[in-house]
Motif scaffolding. Sequence first.
Motif, PDB file in Angstrom:
ATOM      1  N   ALA A  37     -41.748 -18.295  17.974  1.00 51.23           N
ATOM      2  CA  ALA A  37     -42.522 -18.644  19.119  1.00 51.23           C
ATOM      3  C   ALA A  37     -43.531 -19.593  18.693  1.00 51.23           C
ATOM      4  O   ALA A  37     -43.807 -20.848  19.249  1.00 51.23           O
ATOM      5  CB  ALA A  37     -42.723 -17.366  19.909  1.00 51.23           C
ATOM      6  N   CYS A  38     -44.100 -19.348  17.759  1.00 50.88           N
ATOM      7  CA  CYS A  38     -45.429 -20.261  17.532  1.00 50.88           C
ATOM      8  C   CYS A  38     -44.866 -21.473  16.467  1.00 50.88           C
ATOM      9  O   CYS A  38     -45.977 -22.303  16.618  1.00 50.88           O
ATOM     10  CB  CYS A  38     -46.423 -19.456  16.619  1.00 50.88           C
ATOM     11  N   ARG A  94     -46.530 -17.153  24.643  1.00 49.11           N
ATOM     12  CA  ARG A  94     -45.233 -17.112  24.238  1.00 49.11           C
ATOM     13  C   ARG A  94     -44.742 -16.059  23.152  1.00 49.11           C
ATOM     14  O   ARG A  94     -43.547 -15.855  22.985  1.00 49.11           O
ATOM     15  CB  ARG A  94     -44.739 -18.375  23.612  1.00 49.11           C
ATOM     16  N   CYS A  95     -45.520 -15.187  22.967  1.00 48.27           N
ATOM     17  CA  CYS A  95     -45.191 -14.182  22.062  1.00 48.27           C
ATOM     18  C   CYS A  95     -46.115 -12.959  22.384  1.00 48.27           C
ATOM     19  O   CYS A  95     -47.087 -13.219  22.779  1.00 48.27           O
ATOM     20  CB  CYS A  95     -44.994 -14.245  20.714  1.00 48.27           C
ATOM     21  N   MET A 136     -50.153 -26.045  24.175  1.00 45.74           N
ATOM     22  CA  MET A 136     -50.372 -24.435  24.037  1.00 45.74           C
ATOM     23  C   MET A 136     -50.974 -23.775  25.173  1.00 45.74           C
ATOM     24  O   MET A 136     -50.468 -22.704  25.509  1.00 45.74           O
ATOM     25  CB  MET A 136     -51.181 -24.248  22.613  1.00 45.74           C
ATOM     26  N   VAL A 175     -49.073 -18.627  12.585  1.00 45.21           N
ATOM     27  CA  VAL A 175     -49.444 -18.078  13.835  1.00 45.21           C
ATOM     28  C   VAL A 175     -50.613 -18.260  14.369  1.00 45.21           C
ATOM     29  O   VAL A 175     -51.512 -17.954  13.510  1.00 45.21           O
ATOM     30  CB  VAL A 175     -48.637 -16.459  14.133  1.00 45.21           C
ATOM     31  N   LYS A 176     -50.880 -18.469  15.625  1.00 41.78           N
ATOM     32  CA  LYS A 176     -52.253 -18.787  16.020  1.00 41.78           C
ATOM     33  C   LYS A 176     -52.922 -17.610  16.673  1.00 41.78           C
ATOM     34  O   LYS A 176     -54.119 -17.908  17.116  1.00 41.78           O
ATOM     35  CB  LYS A 176     -52.153 -20.007  17.022  1.00 41.78           C
ATOM     36  N   CYS A 177     -52.415 -16.532  16.804  1.00 37.39           N
ATOM     37  CA  CYS A 177     -53.076 -15.199  17.325  1.00 37.39           C
ATOM     38  C   CYS A 177     -52.932 -14.299  16.313  1.00 37.39           C
ATOM     39  O   CYS A 177     -51.949 -14.037  15.391  1.00 37.39           O
ATOM     40  CB  CYS A 177     -52.383 -14.848  18.567  1.00 37.39           C
ATOM     41  N   LEU A 230     -48.114 -11.483  20.370  1.00 41.03           N
ATOM     42  CA  LEU A 230     -49.385 -11.544  19.648  1.00 41.03           C
ATOM     43  C   LEU A 230     -50.544 -11.832  20.744  1.00 41.03           C
ATOM     44  O   LEU A 230     -51.879 -11.629  20.626  1.00 41.03           O
ATOM     45  CB  LEU A 230     -49.602 -12.557  18.685  1.00 41.03           C
ATOM     46  N   ARG A 277     -55.239 -10.657  21.415  1.00 42.65           N
ATOM     47  CA  ARG A 277     -55.988 -11.784  20.854  1.00 42.65           C
ATOM     48  C   ARG A 277     -57.164 -12.047  21.698  1.00 42.65           C
ATOM     49  O   ARG A 277     -57.172 -11.632  22.824  1.00 42.65           O
ATOM     50  CB  ARG A 277     -55.250 -13.057  20.706  1.00 42.65           C
ATOM     51  N   CYS A 297     -51.746 -19.307  25.709  1.00 42.21           N
ATOM     52  CA  CYS A 297     -50.357 -19.200  25.409  1.00 42.21           C
ATOM     53  C   CYS A 297     -49.977 -17.737  25.344  1.00 42.21           C
ATOM     54  O   CYS A 297     -50.619 -17.029  24.867  1.00 42.21           O
ATOM     55  CB  CYS A 297     -50.172 -19.719  24.045  1.00 42.21           C
TER      56      CYS A 297
HETATM   57  S1  SF4 Z   1     -49.085 -16.515  18.489  1.00 41.48           S
HETATM   58 FE1  SF4 Z   1     -48.420 -18.547  19.051  1.00 41.48          FE
HETATM   59  S2  SF4 Z   1     -46.900 -18.289  20.250  1.00 41.48           S
HETATM   60 FE2  SF4 Z   1     -47.758 -16.177  20.016  1.00 41.48          FE
HETATM   61  S3  SF4 Z   1     -49.107 -16.231  21.822  1.00 41.48           S
HETATM   62 FE3  SF4 Z   1     -50.342 -16.942  20.143  1.00 41.48          FE
HETATM   63  S4  SF4 Z   1     -50.116 -19.295  20.408  1.00 41.48           S
HETATM   64 FE4  SF4 Z   1     -48.686 -18.419  21.673  1.00 41.48          FE
END
Ligand code: SF4
Length: 242
Positions: free
Chosen positions: A158-159, A72-73, A67, A141-143, A75, A79, A70
Motif C-alpha cells: 500500500a505504501c 490506505r493500510c 498521501m 512505510v510511513k506509519c 497502520l 499512528r 492516508c
Molecule cells: S503506512 Fe503508508 S499506506 Fe499505510 S496508512 Fe501509512 S501512509 Fe498510508
Amino acid sequence: MTAHQKSAHLRKLKNQLIRLQDHGIDEIPCNSQLDLSSASARPSQSIPIRSGQTGIAQALDHIRAEMGDCDRCKLCEGRKNIVFGSGNPNAQLVFVGEGPGAEEDEQGLPFVGRAGKKLTEIIEKGMGLNRAQDTYICNIVKCRPPGNRDPESDEVSACIPFLEKQLQAIHPKVIVTLGKPATETLLGRKVAITKERGQWQEYKGIKLMPTFHPAYLLRAYTLENRKAVHEDMKKALAELKR
Ligand code: SF4
C-alpha cells in the motif's frame, strides 16, 4: 481549545517548521497575531520555496499532499503522525529504513530516536557529511508498525508507491538501504543481509548499497558489525565523490 488540541496543534506546527528548514527556509515573517490552528492546517505547498530550490522540493510536497491523511493500510489505525521523510530534497544520498518507531511517530520525523542518533553519528562522524544538508532520509512505510514489528506485505504494497515517487523525484546518486526489509523491498527479492551488505546493487538505475540497520548495530554492537557498516559507508562515499 483543550490542552490536548493545543498540544496537537503545536506538534503539527513544529513539524511544519522542521519541513521548512529542510527546504532551506531559515526564517519566516511572523506577526504578533499568529493563529496556530490556521498555521498548522495550511498545506505545505502553499509556503513559498526560496528561490534557487529546484522543483524537487515541490514534487515531494505534491507526493505528501497526495498521501493526505492516508488510510490506505491498517497502520493508519495506531499512528500519531505520518512520517514522510526529511533532509535535503536535492541530496545525492538517500537512506531508506523500514518504518517509524515510537519517537518518530511522536515527532513525525524519521530516525530521531536512539537508532536515529546512531545513524546521525554514522553520517556525521563516520562519513563527514551533514545529515540535514547532504542526505534525505525516509522509510518504506510511513506509519509506525505496532510494537516496532517489521511491516507486513500488504502494508508495504500500500505504501511503496509513495517511496517510489520520492526516489524518482530526488533521483539520488546513491541509495543506502538500512536492514533487510528495506533492502528486500527495493530489490524485490529475498536478501540475506549479513551476506549481501556491502555489495553494490541497483534500483531503477540508481546505485544501492545495503547495510545493517542502526537499530541492529545498537543491539549487536560488536567491532565486526561496526567495521562492516564503516566499510559500506566508505564505498557509498567513494561513489558519491566519483
Ligand atoms: S503506512 Fe503508508 S499506506 Fe499505510 S496508512 Fe501509512 S501512509 Fe498510508
